[in-house]
Enzyme design. Sequence first.
Site, PDB file in Angstrom:
ATOM      1  CB  ALA A  63      -4.750  -0.927   2.670  1.00  0.00           C
ATOM      2  N   GLY A 108      -4.407  -6.462   2.547  1.00  0.00           N
ATOM      3  CA  GLY A 108      -2.996  -5.798   1.703  1.00  0.00           C
ATOM      4  C   GLY A 108      -1.861  -6.182   2.169  1.00  0.00           C
ATOM      5  CD  GLU A 111      -3.827  -6.457  -1.973  1.00  0.00           C
ATOM      6  OE1 GLU A 111      -4.390  -5.890  -1.753  1.00  0.00           O
ATOM      7  OE2 GLU A 111      -4.155  -6.213  -2.933  1.00  0.00           O
ATOM      8  CD  GLU A 131      -8.583  -6.609   0.301  1.00  0.00           C
ATOM      9  OE1 GLU A 131      -9.475  -7.105   0.506  1.00  0.00           O
ATOM     10  OE2 GLU A 131      -7.362  -6.137   0.359  1.00  0.00           O
TER      11      GLU A 131
END
Length: 252
Positions: A63, A108, A111, A131
């Site tokens: 992200a 992300g 993910e 993270e």
Amino acid sequence: METIVTKEEPPIEWIVLNRPDKLNSINSIMIREIGDILRQIVDNDKIKVVIFTGSGKAFSAGADISQFKDLDPVKAWEFAIKGRELMDYIERYPKPTIAMINGYALGGGLELALSCDLRIASQIAELGLPEINLGIYPGFGGTQRLVRLIGKGRAMEIIMLGDIIKADYAERIGLVNRVVEPSSLEKEVRELALKLAEKPQIAIRLIKTVVNYGNDAPILSGLTLESLGWGIAFATEEEKKRVNEFLSRRSK
Ligand SMILES: CCCCC/C=C/C(=O)SCCNC(=O)CCNC(=O)[C@H](O)C(C)(C)COP(=O)(O)OP(=O)(O)OC[C@H]1O[C@@H](n2cnc3c(N)ncnc32)[C@H](O)[C@@H]1OP(=O)(O)O
């Protein structure tokens, strides 16, 4: 499209994350654009397989951290939901999906790859959920999908330590399906996609439904779903054609 490049190469749709100067980090625009293109092609019967990859040296480094500084708890929650809903859509997408992991697949980005049906990585790829080093944890479904894919012990190690792991180790623990040389990555993934495209598409769709929804349900519900889907496969032309072909070959 501002953050992705798409290429229609029937039966394949390529979706290339395209913010190479930011290692293809995922911002709100990218989340929207990936969703838009997937919705656009969902009814296009010429497209049978979707491949995700990244431009430059990353698949995606996660992200977009620069967006975090403006997030209050409610906005963070909303951002996480938007991203997670996209990942849920990819996981349940009616066409098979492949993550072609060309480089970093972190946070992300990993993910997103976890939401795909198959993950093929270059030998130089590096993967992880770092993270924790930012004081947070995976929020696009990683805490749930990684555990289901590789088991709780190994998933906890990856999520709690946040270390970046090499592609070979990722293959050993089942995080990626296969690791290939960087120079042959695209060729191998294209071949895999073409092989998938040759398979009976309704049966592929049934497999995705039964595996994904069954995996989230008590085993008896999953088994019941399997039986129902199995029955539906008998309504398809492909089943009749393929079973008849097999039987007529044997009766000669
Ligand atoms: C709210 C819902 C959240 C949902 C859950 C998801 C959370 C996340 O994904 S958090 C992010 C997790 N990812 C990371 O922590 C990785 C961050 N990146 C790095 O550690 C490094 O960039 C690297 C190890 C992947 C590569 O290092 P290096 O080769 O030295 O490259 P640079 O660090 O110089 O990066 C080049 C360029 O890209 C920008 N960048 C890299 N990652 C991100 C990112 N995740 N978000 C935003 N920008 C990123 C980096 O800042 C550089 O840009 P410039 O500073 O403009 O040069």
